[in-house]
Design a protein around this motif. Structure first.
Motif, PDB file in Angstrom:
ATOM      1  N   LEU A 106     -11.754  44.485 -21.508  1.00  0.00           N
ATOM      2  CA  LEU A 106     -12.824  43.511 -21.727  1.00  0.00           C
ATOM      3  C   LEU A 106     -14.149  43.962 -21.138  1.00  0.00           C
ATOM      4  CD1 LEU A 106     -10.893  40.183 -20.963  1.00  0.00           C
ATOM      5  CD2 LEU A 106     -11.390  41.203 -23.187  1.00  0.00           C
ATOM      6  N   THR A 107     -14.093  44.788 -20.107  1.00  0.00           N
ATOM      7  CA  THR A 107     -15.318  45.254 -19.455  1.00  0.00           C
ATOM      8  C   THR A 107     -15.687  46.679 -19.836  1.00  0.00           C
ATOM      9  OG1 THR A 107     -13.999  45.867 -17.502  1.00  0.00           O
ATOM     10  CG2 THR A 107     -15.070  43.694 -17.485  1.00  0.00           C
ATOM     11  N   GLY A 108     -14.998  47.249 -20.830  1.00  0.00           N
ATOM     12  CA  GLY A 108     -15.352  48.561 -21.344  1.00  0.00           C
ATOM     13  C   GLY A 108     -14.960  49.727 -20.481  1.00  0.00           C
ATOM     14  N   ARG A 109     -13.998  49.556 -19.583  1.00  0.00           N
ATOM     15  CA  ARG A 109     -13.517  50.662 -18.750  1.00  0.00           C
ATOM     16  C   ARG A 109     -12.266  51.247 -19.422  1.00  0.00           C
ATOM     17  NH1 ARG A 109     -15.468  46.619 -15.301  1.00  0.00           N
ATOM     18  NH2 ARG A 109     -16.861  47.345 -13.641  1.00  0.00           N
ATOM     19  N   TRP A 110     -12.491  52.077 -20.414  1.00  0.00           N
ATOM     20  CA  TRP A 110     -11.406  52.481 -21.304  1.00  0.00           C
ATOM     21  C   TRP A 110     -10.393  53.406 -20.637  1.00  0.00           C
ATOM     22  CZ3 TRP A 110     -10.909  49.677 -25.445  1.00  0.00           C
ATOM     23  CH2 TRP A 110     -12.026  49.027 -25.961  1.00  0.00           C
ATOM     24  N   VAL A 111     -10.840  54.321 -19.821  1.00  0.00           N
ATOM     25  CA  VAL A 111      -9.891  55.235 -19.166  1.00  0.00           C
ATOM     26  C   VAL A 111      -9.006  54.466 -18.191  1.00  0.00           C
ATOM     27  CG1 VAL A 111      -9.673  57.277 -17.714  1.00  0.00           C
ATOM     28  CG2 VAL A 111     -11.457  57.189 -19.459  1.00  0.00           C
ATOM     29  N   THR A 112      -9.614  53.561 -17.438  1.00  0.00           N
ATOM     30  CA  THR A 112      -8.832  52.719 -16.533  1.00  0.00           C
ATOM     31  C   THR A 112      -7.833  51.880 -17.314  1.00  0.00           C
ATOM     32  OG1 THR A 112     -10.646  52.610 -14.937  1.00  0.00           O
ATOM     33  CG2 THR A 112      -8.955  50.904 -14.791  1.00  0.00           C
ATOM     34  N   ALA A 113      -8.284  51.307 -18.425  1.00  0.00           N
ATOM     35  CA  ALA A 113      -7.389  50.494 -19.250  1.00  0.00           C
ATOM     36  C   ALA A 113      -6.206  51.308 -19.744  1.00  0.00           C
ATOM     37  CB  ALA A 113      -8.162  49.914 -20.427  1.00  0.00           C
ATOM     38  N   GLY A 114      -6.463  52.530 -20.204  1.00  0.00           N
ATOM     39  CA  GLY A 114      -5.379  53.371 -20.693  1.00  0.00           C
ATOM     40  C   GLY A 114      -4.418  53.787 -19.607  1.00  0.00           C
ATOM     41  N   ALA A 115      -4.948  54.126 -18.423  1.00  0.00           N
ATOM     42  CA  ALA A 115      -4.084  54.537 -17.309  1.00  0.00           C
ATOM     43  C   ALA A 115      -3.187  53.384 -16.859  1.00  0.00           C
ATOM     44  CB  ALA A 115      -4.937  55.030 -16.149  1.00  0.00           C
ATOM     45  N   LEU A 116      -3.753  52.181 -16.759  1.00  0.00           N
ATOM     46  CA  LEU A 116      -2.954  51.027 -16.354  1.00  0.00           C
ATOM     47  C   LEU A 116      -1.936  50.656 -17.426  1.00  0.00           C
ATOM     48  CD1 LEU A 116      -5.728  48.826 -14.701  1.00  0.00           C
ATOM     49  CD2 LEU A 116      -3.883  50.052 -13.547  1.00  0.00           C
ATOM     50  N   ALA A 117      -2.315  50.823 -18.689  1.00  0.00           N
ATOM     51  CA  ALA A 117      -1.362  50.571 -19.774  1.00  0.00           C
ATOM     52  C   ALA A 117      -0.195  51.547 -19.698  1.00  0.00           C
ATOM     53  CB  ALA A 117      -2.065  50.678 -21.122  1.00  0.00           C
ATOM     54  N   ALA A 118      -0.485  52.809 -19.351  1.00  0.00           N
ATOM     55  CA  ALA A 118       0.584  53.792 -19.206  1.00  0.00           C
ATOM     56  C   ALA A 118       1.544  53.402 -18.084  1.00  0.00           C
ATOM     57  CB  ALA A 118      -0.014  55.175 -18.935  1.00  0.00           C
ATOM     58  N   LEU A 119       0.994  52.921 -16.971  1.00  0.00           N
ATOM     59  CA  LEU A 119       1.846  52.465 -15.870  1.00  0.00           C
ATOM     60  C   LEU A 119       2.651  51.237 -16.271  1.00  0.00           C
ATOM     61  CD1 LEU A 119      -0.579  52.946 -12.842  1.00  0.00           C
ATOM     62  CD2 LEU A 119       1.423  54.325 -13.421  1.00  0.00           C
ATOM     63  N   ALA A 120       2.028  50.325 -17.016  1.00  0.00           N
ATOM     64  CA  ALA A 120       2.762  49.153 -17.505  1.00  0.00           C
ATOM     65  C   ALA A 120       3.913  49.592 -18.398  1.00  0.00           C
ATOM     66  CB  ALA A 120       1.818  48.215 -18.263  1.00  0.00           C
ATOM     67  N   GLY A 121       3.683  50.662 -19.185  1.00  0.00           N
ATOM     68  CA  GLY A 121       4.740  51.186 -20.039  1.00  0.00           C
ATOM     69  C   GLY A 121       5.876  51.819 -19.273  1.00  0.00           C
ATOM     70  N   LEU A 122       5.638  52.189 -18.023  1.00  0.00           N
ATOM     71  CA  LEU A 122       6.702  52.703 -17.160  1.00  0.00           C
ATOM     72  C   LEU A 122       7.429  51.589 -16.415  1.00  0.00           C
ATOM     73  CD1 LEU A 122       4.971  55.834 -15.584  1.00  0.00           C
ATOM     74  CD2 LEU A 122       7.000  55.853 -17.068  1.00  0.00           C
ATOM     75  N   THR A 123       7.002  50.351 -16.635  1.00  0.00           N
ATOM     76  CA  THR A 123       7.540  49.222 -15.877  1.00  0.00           C
ATOM     77  C   THR A 123       8.523  48.387 -16.679  1.00  0.00           C
ATOM     78  OG1 THR A 123       5.423  49.114 -14.720  1.00  0.00           O
ATOM     79  CG2 THR A 123       6.892  47.232 -14.461  1.00  0.00           C
ATOM     80  N   ARG A 124       8.171  48.093 -17.928  1.00  0.00           N
ATOM     81  CA  ARG A 124       9.025  47.266 -18.782  1.00  0.00           C
ATOM     82  C   ARG A 124       8.853  47.719 -20.230  1.00  0.00           C
ATOM     83  NH1 ARG A 124      11.345  43.062 -16.595  1.00  0.00           N
ATOM     84  NH2 ARG A 124      11.738  42.128 -18.635  1.00  0.00           N
ATOM     85  N   PRO A 125       9.862  47.479 -21.091  1.00  0.00           N
ATOM     86  CA  PRO A 125       9.720  47.846 -22.500  1.00  0.00           C
ATOM     87  C   PRO A 125       8.544  47.154 -23.177  1.00  0.00           C
ATOM     88  CG  PRO A 125      12.013  47.360 -21.975  1.00  0.00           C
ATOM     89  CD  PRO A 125      11.211  46.974 -20.777  1.00  0.00           C
ATOM     90  N   VAL A 126       8.195  45.971 -22.705  1.00  0.00           N
ATOM     91  CA  VAL A 126       7.104  45.223 -23.315  1.00  0.00           C
ATOM     92  C   VAL A 126       5.744  45.829 -22.997  1.00  0.00           C
ATOM     93  CG1 VAL A 126       6.675  43.577 -21.425  1.00  0.00           C
ATOM     94  CG2 VAL A 126       6.404  42.835 -23.802  1.00  0.00           C
ATOM     95  N   GLY A 127       5.730  46.956 -22.293  1.00  0.00           N
ATOM     96  CA  GLY A 127       4.491  47.687 -22.109  1.00  0.00           C
ATOM     97  C   GLY A 127       3.841  48.048 -23.428  1.00  0.00           C
ATOM     98  N   LEU A 128       4.629  48.039 -24.497  1.00  0.00           N
ATOM     99  CA  LEU A 128       4.093  48.231 -25.846  1.00  0.00           C
ATOM    100  C   LEU A 128       2.962  47.253 -26.128  1.00  0.00           C
ATOM    101  CD1 LEU A 128       4.267  49.187 -28.862  1.00  0.00           C
ATOM    102  CD2 LEU A 128       6.028  47.428 -29.169  1.00  0.00           C
ATOM    103  N   ALA A 129       3.055  46.036 -25.594  1.00  0.00           N
ATOM    104  CA  ALA A 129       2.034  45.020 -25.854  1.00  0.00           C
ATOM    105  C   ALA A 129       0.692  45.421 -25.256  1.00  0.00           C
ATOM    106  CB  ALA A 129       2.490  43.679 -25.282  1.00  0.00           C
TER     107      ALA A 129
END
Length: 395
Positions: free
Chosen positions: A173-196
């Motif tokens: 929402l604040t345009g920090r795309w690299v941070t968003a992608g890195a956190l999404a990658a970590l979320a994907g290592l946490t639960r299968p729903v990281g796909l969302a």
């Protein structure tokens, strides 16, 4: 002031704005833990054991201690493999046990407590950005008083995932795309729903590219300049987002020898899969074959209808696309999976944007009325959480 000083001042200001929400969240969770401790003591049980050493908590600590490769073969032929559990929480448990005197279970509990606070702050940040500070406060309190809110304090991965998802969405929402992608990658290592989370990052990035192209075409060479490297950072965020989930799923397929779909076979051993909601529909329909089970069936129908209504309200209130994509996938996977039906309420915990329409309504109410609603819900959630964990509890 230097850029570093400016960023530090911004973070301090953000923490000060979120402080009332975090204090309120802490108070609600402390009440829940106190009631759980008293209830468990009255039944001769350990509240701490319920929070850290039962159900999925044991599987996570098993991965932390022994690694992957453990499985249980049941008499009916099902195979429960610990490969079904994503690795980030066990990694953090192992780290916590390595650097201090904590056991793996202790480390999992600490991670969940800290992650729940980070999640509450992330929910506040998203709601404040989309609406305002009062809505952010109400959203956090509503997330705290959910009937299954006690899971936020368990050595489970829900709090960790929600924290990563919320801050990834805020970064989008604040345009920090690299941070968003890195956190999404970590979320994907946490639960299968990281796909969302990955889908939310991609959807927002694609729309941002389309918007930039549309503006460039409309304004021509005399349009406003765009930040140099913005497109590259957006692409990098998109590339990072799926790495966590994809990496783990592919590793499981390689380890089992079943290829890219090997993880689905692991889940099938737990009788988990995506069937479009057919199994859940049958489960609800069976409730109406007797009484008083029909009352539970009616409650389930009302609950699903409420979820749909809250999602539609979010659409009508023009929530950002990233929130709508994320919430829709979380709800879809929770309701349309053939997993144990008693686990569906906790699987919906990360779908916090569903609470934003309610938070807006609560924010418009008088402070005394809003406080009464939150306090009543907090007491009810504390009692229900103690009853639930001392009974069947989450699977």
């Amino acid at each position: 002031m230097t850029d570093l000083d400016t960023r530090a001042a911004e973070r301090w200001g953000a923490l000060r704005r979120a402080a009332p929400a975090l204090l309120g969240y802490t108070a609600v969770r402390a009440l829940g833990l106190l009631v759980l401790a008293l209830w468990s003591a009255a039944r001769g049980r350990s509240a701490y054991t319920l929070l850290t050493a039962r159900w999925d908590s044991l599987w996570y600590t098993g991965v932390a201690e022994l690694g992957y490769g453990y499985e249980v073969r049941l008499p009916d032929g099902d195979v429960h493999s610990n490969l079904a559990f994503f690795p980030l929480l066990p990694w953090l448990e192992r780290l916590g046990a390595a650097v201090g005197p904590l056991s793996y279970a202790d480390a999992g509990f600490v991670v969940s407590l800290l992650a729940s606070l980070a999640a509450a702050w992330g929910i506040f940040a998203v709601a404040e950005h989309v609406y305002d500070r009062r809505v952010g406060l109400c959203a956090v309190l509503l997330w705290a008083v959910l009937p299954v809110g006690v899971v936020q304090s368990m050595a489970y991965s829900e709090s960790l995932f929600t924290a990563l998802a919320a801050w990834s969405l805020y970064a989008v929402l604040t345009g920090r795309w690299v941070t968003a992608g890195a956190l999404a990658a970590l979320a994907g290592l946490t639960r299968p729903v990281g796909l969302a989370v990955t889908a939310a990052v991609w959807a927002a990035a694609v729309v941002a590219f389309a918007r930039d192209r549309s503006r460039a075409g409309a304004e021509g060479a005399h349009g406003p300049p765009y930040a140099p490297g913005e497109g590259a950072r957006r692409v990098l965020g998109m590339l990072l987002a799926p790495l966590g989930a994809a990496g783990y799923v592919l590793w499981v397929g390689h380890r089992t020898g079943d290829g890219p779909l090997g993880y689905l076979d692991v889940q099938a051993g737990w009788r988990n899969g995506f069937d479009g909601g057919a199994a859940f529909a049958r489960f609800v329909a069976e409730k109406f074959t007797s009484f008083p089970a029909a009352l539970a069936g009616a409650a389930l129908v009302v609950g699903v209808a409420l979820l749909v209504r809250l999602y539609v309200a979010g659409v009508r209130q023009r929530q950002p696309l990233a929130l709508l994509v994320y919430t829709g996938i979380v709800v879809l996977l929770a309701l349309c999976a053939s997993s144990y039906f008693g686990s569906k309420p906790r699987l919906l915990l990360p779908a916090f944007p569903l609470l934003l329409p309610l938070a807006r309504a609560l924010a418009r109410a008088r402070t005394s009325r809003a406080a009464a609603v939150v306090c009543g819900a907090a007491v009810a959630a504390a009692v229900y959480g103690a009853f639930w964990l001392n009974g069947s509890g989450p699977p």
